[in-house]
Design an enzyme around this catalytic site. Structure first.
Site, PDB file in Angstrom:
ATOM      1  N   THR A  12      -9.627  20.571   9.293  1.00 31.51           N
ATOM      2  CA  THR A  12      -8.263  20.941   8.914  1.00 31.51           C
ATOM      3  C   THR A  12      -7.516  21.693  10.013  1.00 31.51           C
ATOM      4  O   THR A  12      -6.310  21.521  10.172  1.00 31.51           O
ATOM      5  CB  THR A  12      -8.328  21.853   7.658  1.00 31.51           C
ATOM      6  OG1 THR A  12      -9.047  21.150   6.658  1.00 31.51           O
ATOM      7  CG2 THR A  12      -6.967  22.207   7.145  1.00 31.51           C
ATOM      8  N   ASP A  56     -13.567  14.618   9.936  1.00 30.85           N
ATOM      9  CA  ASP A  56     -13.717  15.546   8.816  1.00 30.85           C
ATOM     10  C   ASP A  56     -15.192  15.951   8.875  1.00 30.85           C
ATOM     11  O   ASP A  56     -16.060  15.106   9.112  1.00 30.85           O
ATOM     12  CB  ASP A  56     -13.421  14.809   7.507  1.00 30.85           C
ATOM     13  CG  ASP A  56     -13.473  15.743   6.318  1.00 30.85           C
ATOM     14  OD1 ASP A  56     -12.421  15.984   5.728  1.00 30.85           O
ATOM     15  OD2 ASP A  56     -14.582  16.207   5.966  1.00 30.85           O
ATOM     16  N   SER A  57     -15.484  17.207   8.658  1.00 30.81           N
ATOM     17  CA  SER A  57     -16.868  17.637   8.897  1.00 30.81           C
ATOM     18  C   SER A  57     -17.855  17.060   7.888  1.00 30.81           C
ATOM     19  O   SER A  57     -19.068  17.184   8.071  1.00 30.81           O
ATOM     20  CB  SER A  57     -16.965  19.158   8.962  1.00 30.81           C
ATOM     21  OG  SER A  57     -16.901  19.731   7.686  1.00 30.81           O
ATOM     22  N   SER A  58     -17.374  16.388   6.845  1.00 27.19           N
ATOM     23  CA  SER A  58     -18.294  15.681   5.939  1.00 27.19           C
ATOM     24  C   SER A  58     -19.001  14.530   6.668  1.00 27.19           C
ATOM     25  O   SER A  58     -20.020  14.035   6.206  1.00 27.19           O
ATOM     26  CB  SER A  58     -17.535  15.085   4.755  1.00 27.19           C
ATOM     27  OG  SER A  58     -16.680  16.026   4.217  1.00 27.19           O
TER      28      SER A  58
END
Ligand code: ASP
Length: 337
Positions: A12, A56-58
């Site tokens: 983000t 996205d860190s996922s």
């Protein structure tokens, strides 16, 4: 002048709202100074490097950890410290993994991110970024880096990376380090707790990237059907299992569960017992419901977080240590007491 390398992986923090569509989009990180003009007023020389495709860190995986570790390795001699901008969701896993991969580290590696994009008015990203850079550049009276380990900076607190966990999906105070106090607190000044800082006793800085993910995580819950887990316990590729047990390391005396754990250990598997409580430690044998673990050779993970337990095992499996059981009982980089 102190030189800091910003490593942008995604998340983000590096987003701004497209005024036309209203959607959040990653901006070109080369233009970070346009979005945070305050950076030019810091008494630090800042350079940046970005993942080719910010994520996205996922989406984080072992390759991304390798990429980050290699950037630190290749730039170690050129910079005084590193700030890794990372989505908050899996930041604690990445910080834990890097703490094991960067052996003998003597420079600051500070992970940070934000809950609101840097391009929004109420963003927490600016403070997090600016203070993380300041922390990464701080030296003691002898000119040595104050921080010489992997840490997470979020909302005025600096935590040891392998002790941190994300605890809130929407509060600015998104991280905690339940079993180890803060390394520093950012107020008017950065207040360091110097006695809490980790110092390596290794002579050289080396980077290890061949982590192995032959590990499974099983979280106990009342009424669980252990039949469903038979496949994990009998899969030959599973070399280790992290068991998230109740309280101080307790589990039900279910016959099938005990059989599965026993035969897994008998065929050479490693079982590491950590607590699913937010804080505190496993103490095998304190209750009858954990004495069984002690008898059959389940290893106590004491007060490891899940993030540190999983990444420590991946590191040790990768190293191929024959003494992995002993190594699991040692604190390697300040990850447990
Ligand atoms: N989903 C985002 C991520 O972890 C959330 C954040 O950046 O904080 O990449």
């Amino acid at each position: 002048m102190t030189k800091i390398l910003l490593i942008y992986t995604g998340g983000t923090i590096g987003m701004i709202k497209n005024p036309q569509t209203g959607e959040l989009e990653s901006f070109n990180f080369k233009h970070i100074h346009d979005h945070v003009p305050e950076l030019s007023r810091l008494n630090v020389e800042i350079e940046s490097i970005s993942f080719e495709e910010p994520i996205d860190s996922s989406e984080m995986n072992l390759q991304h950890w390798t990429q980050m570790a290699e950037v630190v390795e290749q730039n170690d001699v050129h910079y005084d410290g590193f700030v890794i901008l990372h989505g908050s969701d899996t930041m604690a896993f990445s910080a834990s993994a890097l703490s094991f991969m960067l052996q003998g580290l003597r420079k600051p590696v500070v992970f940070t991110g934000s809950q609101l994009p840097i391009g929004t008015i109420r963003t927490d990203g600016k403070e997090n970024l600016i203070t993380a850079i300041e922390i990464a550049g701080m030296k003691d009276e002898n000119g040595a880096a104050i921080l010489q380990e992997v840490a997470v900076y979020f909302e005025y607190s600096l935590y040891r990376g392998n002790r941190s966990s994300k605890i809130s999906a929407n509060q600015f105070e998104a991280f905690q380090s339940p079993n180890y106090p803060e390394l520093a607190k950012a107020g008017v000044q950065i207040e360091w707790q110097k006695d809490r800082l980790f110092r390596t006793d290794l002579a050289e800085f080396t980077v290890f990237t061949a982590l192995k993910n032959n590990v499974a995580l099983i979280r106990l819950f009342p009424g669980m059907n252990f039949e469903f887990y038979r496949a994990i316990f009998s899969d030959q590729d599973v070399q280790a299992i992290v068991l998230e047990t109740y309280g101080s390391g307790n589990a039900p005396s279910d016959v099938l569960f005990q059989e599965l754990v026993t035969s897994f250990i008998q065929r050479g598997g490693i079982v590491l017992n950590i607590t699913q409580c937010g804080s505190g430690a496993v103490q095998q044998g304190a209750y009858q419901t954990s004495s069984f673990f002690e008898r059959i050779g389940v290893i106590s993970g004491r007060n490891l977080t899940s993030e540190a337990a999983l990444t420590k095992i991946m590191y040790l499996l990768g190293k191929g240590h024959s003494d992995i059981r002993e190594k699991l009982q040692e604190s390697l980089v300040g990850e447990m007491d």
